[in-house]
Design a protein around this motif. Structure first.
Motif, PDB file in Angstrom:
ATOM      1  N   ALA A   1       0.868  -1.177   0.000  1.00 16.69           N
ATOM      2  CA  ALA A   1       0.000   0.000   0.000  1.00 16.69           C
ATOM      3  C   ALA A   1       0.905   1.226   0.000  1.00 16.69           C
ATOM      4  N   ILE A   2       0.737   2.072  -1.002  1.00 12.64           N
ATOM      5  CA  ILE A   2       1.625   3.213  -1.209  1.00 12.64           C
ATOM      6  C   ILE A   2       0.815   4.498  -1.102  1.00 12.64           C
ATOM      7  N   ALA A   3       1.301   5.452  -0.310  1.00 12.51           N
ATOM      8  CA  ALA A   3       0.550   6.697  -0.114  1.00 12.51           C
ATOM      9  C   ALA A   3       1.504   7.861   0.097  1.00 12.51           C
ATOM     10  N   TYR A   4       1.080   9.039  -0.351  1.00 15.47           N
ATOM     11  CA  TYR A   4       1.754  10.275   0.023  1.00 15.47           C
ATOM     12  C   TYR A   4       1.320  10.652   1.449  1.00 15.47           C
ATOM     13  N   VAL A   5       2.275  10.959   2.291  1.00 14.93           N
ATOM     14  CA  VAL A   5       1.987  11.314   3.685  1.00 14.93           C
ATOM     15  C   VAL A   5       2.695  12.619   4.008  1.00 14.93           C
ATOM     16  N   HIS A   6       1.923  13.625   4.425  1.00 14.26           N
ATOM     17  CA  HIS A   6       2.538  14.885   4.819  1.00 14.26           C
ATOM     18  C   HIS A   6       3.278  14.699   6.138  1.00 14.26           C
ATOM     19  N   ASN A   7       4.567  15.034   6.141  1.00 15.12           N
ATOM     20  CA  ASN A   7       5.421  14.912   7.316  1.00 15.12           C
ATOM     21  C   ASN A   7       5.520  16.290   7.974  1.00 15.12           C
ATOM     22  N   PRO A   8       4.850  16.503   9.123  1.00 14.20           N
ATOM     23  CA  PRO A   8       4.838  17.841   9.719  1.00 14.20           C
ATOM     24  C   PRO A   8       6.206  18.276  10.232  1.00 14.20           C
ATOM     25  N   ASP A   9       7.071  17.330  10.570  1.00 16.19           N
ATOM     26  CA  ASP A   9       8.403  17.699  11.056  1.00 16.19           C
ATOM     27  C   ASP A   9       9.245  18.316   9.949  1.00 16.19           C
ATOM     28  N   ARG A  10       9.077  17.824   8.722  1.00 18.19           N
ATOM     29  CA  ARG A  10       9.857  18.350   7.597  1.00 18.19           C
ATOM     30  C   ARG A  10       9.117  19.435   6.839  1.00 18.19           C
ATOM     31  N   GLY A  11       7.790  19.514   7.040  1.00 14.58           N
ATOM     32  CA  GLY A  11       7.003  20.428   6.217  1.00 14.58           C
ATOM     33  C   GLY A  11       6.998  19.995   4.769  1.00 14.58           C
ATOM     34  N   ALA A  12       7.091  18.699   4.544  1.00 20.32           N
ATOM     35  CA  ALA A  12       7.170  18.138   3.194  1.00 20.32           C
ATOM     36  C   ALA A  12       6.488  16.771   3.219  1.00 20.32           C
ATOM     37  N   VAL A  13       6.492  16.098   2.088  1.00 23.29           N
ATOM     38  CA  VAL A  13       5.776  14.827   1.945  1.00 23.29           C
ATOM     39  C   VAL A  13       6.742  13.667   1.827  1.00 23.29           C
ATOM     40  N   ASP A  14       6.378  12.543   2.446  1.00 23.14           N
ATOM     41  CA  ASP A  14       7.066  11.277   2.253  1.00 23.14           C
ATOM     42  C   ASP A  14       6.169  10.359   1.430  1.00 23.14           C
ATOM     43  N   LEU A  15       6.761   9.621   0.502  1.00 23.21           N
ATOM     44  CA  LEU A  15       6.046   8.526  -0.150  1.00 23.21           C
ATOM     45  C   LEU A  15       6.282   7.295   0.711  1.00 23.21           C
ATOM     46  N   VAL A  16       5.227   6.831   1.381  1.00 25.44           N
ATOM     47  CA  VAL A  16       5.344   5.744   2.356  1.00 25.44           C
ATOM     48  C   VAL A  16       4.862   4.450   1.714  1.00 25.44           C
ATOM     49  N   ILE A  17       5.664   3.402   1.836  1.00 25.40           N
ATOM     50  CA  ILE A  17       5.358   2.098   1.249  1.00 25.40           C
ATOM     51  C   ILE A  17       5.206   1.087   2.379  1.00 25.40           C
ATOM     52  N   LEU A  18       3.999   0.526   2.506  1.00 29.60           N
ATOM     53  CA  LEU A  18       3.697  -0.458   3.540  1.00 29.60           C
ATOM     54  C   LEU A  18       3.562  -1.834   2.910  1.00 29.60           C
ATOM     55  N   ALA A  19       4.034  -2.858   3.604  1.00 27.56           N
ATOM     56  CA  ALA A  19       3.761  -4.233   3.202  1.00 27.56           C
ATOM     57  C   ALA A  19       2.333  -4.561   3.619  1.00 27.56           C
ATOM     58  N   ALA A  20       1.471  -4.896   2.684  1.00 32.04           N
ATOM     59  CA  ALA A  20       0.061  -5.089   3.007  1.00 32.04           C
ATOM     60  C   ALA A  20      -0.159  -6.239   3.978  1.00 32.04           C
ATOM     61  N   GLN A  21       0.714  -7.262   3.955  1.00 32.10           N
ATOM     62  CA  GLN A  21       0.560  -8.392   4.869  1.00 32.10           C
ATOM     63  C   GLN A  21       1.180  -8.113   6.233  1.00 32.10           C
ATOM     64  N   ASP A  22       1.851  -6.985   6.387  1.00 32.91           N
ATOM     65  CA  ASP A  22       2.374  -6.532   7.682  1.00 32.91           C
ATOM     66  C   ASP A  22       1.971  -5.076   7.844  1.00 32.91           C
ATOM     67  N   PHE A  23       0.648  -4.859   7.791  1.00 33.02           N
ATOM     68  CA  PHE A  23       0.124  -3.513   7.615  1.00 33.02           C
ATOM     69  C   PHE A  23       0.440  -2.600   8.783  1.00 33.02           C
ATOM     70  N   THR A  24       0.464  -3.126   9.982  1.00 32.11           N
ATOM     71  CA  THR A  24       0.729  -2.288  11.153  1.00 32.11           C
ATOM     72  C   THR A  24       2.212  -2.152  11.457  1.00 32.11           C
ATOM     73  N   GLY A  25       3.063  -2.858  10.713  1.00 32.81           N
ATOM     74  CA  GLY A  25       4.494  -2.796  10.947  1.00 32.81           C
ATOM     75  C   GLY A  25       5.124  -1.536  10.379  1.00 32.81           C
ATOM     76  N   GLU A  26       6.423  -1.428  10.564  1.00 31.65           N
ATOM     77  CA  GLU A  26       7.152  -0.286  10.032  1.00 31.65           C
ATOM     78  C   GLU A  26       7.113  -0.288   8.507  1.00 31.65           C
ATOM     79  N   PRO A  27       7.098   0.868   7.881  1.00 29.61           N
ATOM     80  CA  PRO A  27       7.103   0.911   6.417  1.00 29.61           C
ATOM     81  C   PRO A  27       8.294   0.164   5.825  1.00 29.61           C
ATOM     82  N   VAL A  28       8.055  -0.469   4.694  1.00 28.09           N
ATOM     83  CA  VAL A  28       9.142  -1.108   3.949  1.00 28.09           C
ATOM     84  C   VAL A  28      10.119  -0.053   3.464  1.00 28.09           C
ATOM     85  N   ALA A  29       9.589   1.079   3.075  1.00 22.72           N
ATOM     86  CA  ALA A  29      10.430   2.174   2.584  1.00 22.72           C
ATOM     87  C   ALA A  29       9.699   3.494   2.776  1.00 22.72           C
TER      88      ALA A  29
END
Length: 397
Positions: free
Chosen positions: A349-377
């Motif tokens: 699952a891939i989404a743009y996520v606004h990062n308030p600490d940077r004031g910019a966006v991260d493209l966050v990549i989650l493993a769908a079978q480990d959805f609550t875990g840390e992002p893959v990238a």
């Protein structure tokens, strides 16, 4: 403006954004327009999709799709080899098994909604005009193996609002009926079913089940007011929940139930399962959502999005929530199947996520079978990406 990130061999090669070049945009930028000027000269802003090696930017109603190259530069309008009559909305449905692209179109001046089928040759093979009154907003639809599902809901064109220059000149119309229609894909007329007043925004997916049609969607309570009219917050917002409508064809009735009453929007499914039964779904948690998603200055309010993404298991009736840092804002999550996948949720699952600490966006990549875990990238982009509307994963192959 289209935003893109190219991923290859485990790396992010580039991030870039480009204005879709309508003739008017090209003129303001001092550039020549690439091709003949279209009749409806309006830059698309609703969706970006891949089709037969092309990248197409889509608009709600009116203008043709605009084709982009793989560097996101505008090629020009695209009319499916001269066969597209009018235009269609930002939500299309591709039936991978049939090789058909289905689309609907509406316009304030039309007395109908158009359903169009683009066959495997890339041409519009069939156009069906479905009569409707009051020029309703028909933002999305659903598709099963047997039917095209059309929603005729009480948000209709407002000529006075158009004259005022309202961002979205549509209003809640209590006199307009609320109904859902089934158009047989094999041919024939629409059969309409009445439902209680409601507004839906996006369909997740639909499928046939015995003598019924099952549609999963995000829906808002009635009355729903767009673009800041009415009650429900500074943007006229009510919150959407995930619902299931079961259209009982044999008995002529519609049963509705809420699958998840938490505020959420932008439902997505594994795209190869469009029109077939699905098990998993992905949504973005919502805070204060509106149909327009726009502030008076035309910018999406970041606070409309919350700091969580939700994975739904429709078979078990359970959910998993990936929570992001406080004050982060996650947009639509696009599902991408893994190469060689053996399960429906074997992917990302891939989404743009606004990062308030940077004031910019991260493209966050989650493993769908480990959805609550840390992002893959996490790809840290150099600036903000406005959180609004839709996107797609478009593979090179």
């Amino acid at each position: 403006m289209v935003h893109g990130v190219r991923l290859r061999d485990g790396s992010a090669e580039w991030y870039r954004n480009r204005w879709v070049r309508s003739a008017s945009v090209a003129r303001k930028l001092g550039e020549p327009y690439p091709g003949p000027v279209p009749r409806d000269d309006f830059p698309c802003n609703t969706q970006v999709m891949g089709y037969k090696g092309r990248i197409l930017a889509l608009q709600e109603s009116g203008p043709l799709p605009y084709e982009l190259d793989h560097e996101l530069n505008t090629v020009g309008t695209y009319d499916f080899r001269g066969t597209l009559e009018g235009a269609f909305t930002g939500h299309t449905k591709f039936d991978a098994a049939a090789g058909e692209l289905h689309a609907i179109g509406y316009h304030p001046t039309w007395d109908h909604v158009r359903h169009q089928v683009i066959d495997h040759t890339g041409r519009v093979a069939r156009t069906t005009r479905i009569p409707v009154a009051d020029a309703p907003m028909t933002h999305d639809f659903a598709l099963t193996e047997k039917y095209v599902v059309i929603f005729d809901l009480p948000i209709t064109f407002d000529p006075a609002g158009a004259e005022r220059g309202d961002i979205v000149p549509y209003v809640w119309n209590e006199k307009h009926p609320t109904r859902v229609g089934l158009l047989p894909r094999a041919g024939g007329g629409v059969r309409w079913f009445e439902v209680d007043p409601v507004h839906y925004s996006h369909t997740l997916n639909a499928y046939d089940e015995d003598s019924s049609v099952v549609v999963d969607m995000t829906a808002y309570p009635a009355p729903f007011h767009v673009a800041g009219r009415g009650s429900g917050g500074p943007y006229g917002a009510d919150t959407a929940s995930l619902e299931r409508w079961t259209i009982d064809v044999a008995h002529g009735r519609v049963r509705t139930r809420t699958l998840d009453d938490r505020p959420q929007e932008f439902p997505r499914v594994h795209e190869a399962l469009v029109s077939r039964r699905h098990r998993y779904a992905y949504t973005a948690a919502a805070a204060d959502m509106t149909l327009a998603y726009l502030t008076p200055d035309g910018n999406p309010p970041d606070r409309a999005f919350a700091n969580a993404l939700i994975k739904h298991d429709m078979l078990r009736g359970t959910t998993q929530v990936h929570r992001l840092p406080r004050d982060a804002a996650a947009g639509e999550a696009v599902f991408v199947l893994s190469e060689g996948a053996r399960a429906e949720d074997d992917g990302y699952a891939i989404a743009y996520v606004h990062n308030p600490d940077r004031g910019a966006v991260d493209l966050v990549i989650l493993a769908a079978q480990d959805f609550t875990g840390e992002p893959v990238a996490r790809v840290r982009l150099p600036g903000r990406v406005p959180l609004g509307f839709h996107g797609s994963w478009i593979p090179d192959a």
